[in-house]
Design an enzyme around this catalytic site. Structure first.
Site, PDB file in Angstrom:
ATOM      1  N   HIS A  31       3.767  -5.510  -8.076  1.00  8.15           N
ATOM      2  CA  HIS A  31       2.727  -6.534  -7.622  1.00  8.15           C
ATOM      3  C   HIS A  31       2.346  -7.253  -8.981  1.00  8.15           C
ATOM      4  CE1 HIS A  31       1.877  -3.942  -4.185  1.00  8.15           C
ATOM      5  NE2 HIS A  31       1.202  -4.990  -3.777  1.00  8.15           N
ATOM      6  N   LYS A  74      -3.155  -6.788 -10.760  1.00  6.34           N
ATOM      7  CA  LYS A  74      -3.697  -5.674  -9.752  1.00  6.34           C
ATOM      8  C   LYS A  74      -3.948  -4.394 -10.590  1.00  6.34           C
ATOM      9  CE  LYS A  74      -1.986  -3.065  -5.836  1.00  6.34           C
ATOM     10  NZ  LYS A  74      -3.265  -3.392  -5.173  1.00  6.34           N
TER      11      LYS A  74
HETATM   12  N1  NAD Z   1      -4.886  -4.883   2.962  1.00  9.00           N
HETATM   13  C1  NAD Z   1      -4.031  -6.029   2.394  1.00  9.00           C
HETATM   14  O1  NAD Z   1      -3.530  -6.448   3.166  1.00  9.00           O
HETATM   15  C2  NAD Z   1      -4.421  -6.532   1.143  1.00  9.00           C
HETATM   16  C3  NAD Z   1      -3.746  -7.702   0.922  1.00  9.00           C
HETATM   17  C4  NAD Z   1      -4.091  -8.152  -0.522  1.00  9.00           C
HETATM   18  C5  NAD Z   1      -5.092  -7.442  -1.535  1.00  9.00           C
HETATM   19  N2  NAD Z   1      -5.569  -6.451  -1.025  1.00  9.00           N
HETATM   20  C6  NAD Z   1      -6.433  -5.780  -1.759  1.00  9.00           C
HETATM   21  O2  NAD Z   1      -7.810  -6.514  -1.625  1.00  9.00           O
HETATM   22  C7  NAD Z   1      -8.423  -6.199  -2.903  1.00  9.00           C
HETATM   23  C8  NAD Z   1      -8.851  -7.643  -3.648  1.00  9.00           C
HETATM   24  O3  NAD Z   1      -7.704  -8.412  -3.896  1.00  9.00           O
HETATM   25  P1  NAD Z   1      -7.544  -9.655  -4.704  1.00  9.00           P
HETATM   26  O4  NAD Z   1      -6.289  -9.923  -5.053  1.00  9.00           O
HETATM   27  O5  NAD Z   1      -8.262 -10.667  -3.743  1.00  9.00           O
HETATM   28  O6  NAD Z   1      -8.676  -9.494  -5.903  1.00  9.00           O
HETATM   29  P2  NAD Z   1      -9.658 -10.406  -6.664  1.00  9.00           P
HETATM   30  O7  NAD Z   1     -10.205  -9.742  -7.630  1.00  9.00           O
HETATM   31  O8  NAD Z   1      -9.169 -11.870  -6.794  1.00  9.00           O
HETATM   32  O9  NAD Z   1     -10.970 -10.420  -5.442  1.00  9.00           O
HETATM   33  C9  NAD Z   1     -12.019  -9.579  -5.342  1.00  9.00           C
HETATM   34  C10 NAD Z   1     -13.183 -10.210  -5.159  1.00  9.00           C
HETATM   35  O10 NAD Z   1     -14.069  -9.364  -4.877  1.00  9.00           O
HETATM   36  C11 NAD Z   1     -15.425  -9.949  -5.491  1.00  9.00           C
HETATM   37  N3  NAD Z   1     -16.303  -8.891  -5.440  1.00  9.00           N
HETATM   38  C12 NAD Z   1     -16.574  -7.584  -6.218  1.00  9.00           C
HETATM   39  N4  NAD Z   1     -17.555  -6.830  -5.936  1.00  9.00           N
HETATM   40  C13 NAD Z   1     -18.357  -7.624  -5.002  1.00  9.00           C
HETATM   41  C14 NAD Z   1     -19.569  -7.425  -4.272  1.00  9.00           C
HETATM   42  N5  NAD Z   1     -20.305  -6.214  -4.760  1.00  9.00           N
HETATM   43  N6  NAD Z   1     -19.925  -8.379  -3.544  1.00  9.00           N
HETATM   44  C15 NAD Z   1     -19.033  -9.355  -3.173  1.00  9.00           C
HETATM   45  N7  NAD Z   1     -17.847  -9.492  -4.019  1.00  9.00           N
HETATM   46  C16 NAD Z   1     -17.527  -8.643  -4.468  1.00  9.00           C
HETATM   47  C17 NAD Z   1     -14.920 -10.165  -6.894  1.00  9.00           C
HETATM   48  O11 NAD Z   1     -15.992 -11.000  -7.476  1.00  9.00           O
HETATM   49  C18 NAD Z   1     -13.681 -11.081  -6.548  1.00  9.00           C
HETATM   50  O12 NAD Z   1     -14.159 -12.193  -6.424  1.00  9.00           O
HETATM   51  C19 NAD Z   1      -7.665  -5.366  -3.758  1.00  9.00           C
HETATM   52  O13 NAD Z   1      -8.198  -3.863  -3.395  1.00  9.00           O
HETATM   53  C20 NAD Z   1      -6.251  -5.581  -3.260  1.00  9.00           C
HETATM   54  O14 NAD Z   1      -5.394  -4.384  -3.514  1.00  9.00           O
HETATM   55  C21 NAD Z   1      -5.302  -5.728   0.252  1.00  9.00           C
HETATM   56  O1  LIG Z   2      -2.369  -8.264  -4.359  1.00  8.57           O
HETATM   57  C1  LIG Z   2      -2.813  -7.025  -4.242  1.00  8.57           C
HETATM   58  O2  LIG Z   2      -3.423  -6.440  -4.802  1.00  8.57           O
HETATM   59  C2  LIG Z   2      -2.152  -6.464  -2.940  1.00  8.57           C
HETATM   60  N1  LIG Z   2      -2.544  -5.185  -2.496  1.00  8.57           N
HETATM   61  C3  LIG Z   2      -2.204  -4.737  -1.346  1.00  8.57           C
HETATM   62  C4  LIG Z   2      -1.764  -3.135  -1.657  1.00  8.57           C
HETATM   63  O3  LIG Z   2      -2.303  -2.598  -2.464  1.00  8.57           O
HETATM   64  O4  LIG Z   2      -0.756  -2.714  -1.101  1.00  8.57           O
HETATM   65  C5  LIG Z   2      -1.520  -5.164  -0.301  1.00  8.57           C
HETATM   66  C6  LIG Z   2      -0.421  -6.275  -1.100  1.00  8.57           C
HETATM   67  C7  LIG Z   2      -1.182  -7.032  -2.267  1.00  8.57           C
END
Ligand code: NAD
Ligand SMILES: O=C(O)C1=N[C@H](C(=O)O)CCC1
Length: 268
Positions: free
Chosen positions: A157, A161
């Site tokens: 990633h 991350k």
């Molecule tokens: N399940 C999936 O398909 C998938 C895909 C991508 C990312 N993710 C996960 O999603 C999460 C976020 O990833 P990202 O790359 O967007 O991160 P990021 O840091 O760009 O975004 C997270 C956002 O959440 C906000 N945040 C934190 N605490 C908060 C609160 N109390 N209230 C409101 N907003 C709050 C932050 O300010 C930030 O803008 C990570 O855990 C990542 O692993 C999951």
């Molecule tokens: O960008 C991230 O953070 C992502 N998180 C998810 C994971 O932890 O697997 C999904 C892929 C992108």
């Protein structure tokens, strides 16, 4: 049926922006609210403008409780501590809580299971169609092969991350363990360093790489004597996760309270 009123939690984040665009582009739902953490520069701004779509008349709020109370569903890709608070609030309202956040501890997972007694929670470490298909395939292939095949999961990633192994790697590792009929807790190897000795038979290894702007690559390696199977998914665009999250929210609207996965949503 009325449009599902969806709120985006963490609307300024990498995924938050994608989620706003995905909801705006989908039938049967509207962006009804958006939140950011208190102190974020996004608070008070129009969410459509932030997402590059033009004004939508919905401003980013730092009052999650009020936003959740005015929504039928929330899409939550934030951070574990924030997600646990939102899970309590969503449970009070009995609404749909789509959790994409990763990096939870075992205690966090127990709190989410408790919240799911009242909320309809759909949670997956990866919401894309491709990875959920890969998960189903991994379970099947692991069930078909014996312990002479060593299973290793490699993920890469972007440099921002914060959690490892990725939620997706854990999903794939759980699927491999399920396929073999063993517990991941008993077989997982997350770190190797120094004089490790030979590989333990039946171990399920996970390795994490970080760098650059990689959206998310995952490979399940099944290595036997004289042959090796490699099953790979490469995410090229975060919109695949956002589209999955919207699909999950729409699927969850008529479901009973409980904890569901994308495997349930996609019927895999
Ligand atoms: N399940 C999936 O398909 C998938 C895909 C991508 C990312 N993710 C996960 O999603 C999460 C976020 O990833 P990202 O790359 O967007 O991160 P990021 O840091 O760009 O975004 C997270 C956002 O959440 C906000 N945040 C934190 N605490 C908060 C609160 N109390 N209230 C409101 N907003 C709050 C932050 O300010 C930030 O803008 C990570 O855990 C990542 O692993 C999951
Ligand atoms: O960008 C991230 O953070 C992502 N998180 C998810 C994971 O932890 O697997 C999904 C892929 C992108």
């Amino acid at each position: 049926m009325n449009d599902l009123r969806i709120a985006i939690m963490g609307a300024e984040g990498r995924m938050g922006q994608q989620l706003v665009r995905a909801v705006a582009a989908s039938e049967g739902c509207v962006v009804a609210g958006a939140t950011e953490r208190p102190g974020s520069v996004a608070v008070g701004k129009d969410i459509g403008v932030l997402a590059g779509l033009g004004p939508m008349g919905v401003n980013v709020s730092d009052n999650a409780e009020a936003v959740i109370a005015a929504s039928d569903a929330i899409l939550d890709f934030t951070a574990p501590a924030a997600t646990l608070k939102f899970a309590d609030m969503a449970a009070c309202g009995g609404i749909v809580h789509v959790i994409g956040t990763t990096g939870f501890s075992q205690e966090d997972e127990a709190k989410i299971r408790a919240a799911a007694e009242r909320a309809r929670i759909i949670k997956a470490g990866n919401m894309s169609l491709g990875v959920n298909l890969l998960t189903a395939v991994t379970r099947r292939v692991s069930a078909a092969l014996d312990m002479d095949f060593d299973i290793e999961i490699v993920e890469m990633h972007h440099r921002h991350k914060v959690d490892a192994p990725s939620g997706t790697a854990l999903m794939l590792a759980h699927a491999a363990a399920d396929g073999r009929g063993v517990s991941l807790e008993d077989t997982a190897v997350r770190v190797r360093d120094g004089h490790t000795g030979p590989r333990a038979k039946g171990a399920i290894g996970m390795q994490s790489l970080r760098g650059g702007s990689v959206v998310g690559d995952h490979t399940v390696i099944l290595a036997g004597e004289g042959e090796r199977i490699e099953l790979t998914h490469r995410a090229e665009d975060r919109s695949i996760f956002a589209r999955g999250a919207v699909k999950a929210a729409l699927w969850g609207r008529d479901k009973a309270p409980g904890l569901y996965s994308m495997i349930d949503v996609l019927g895999l």
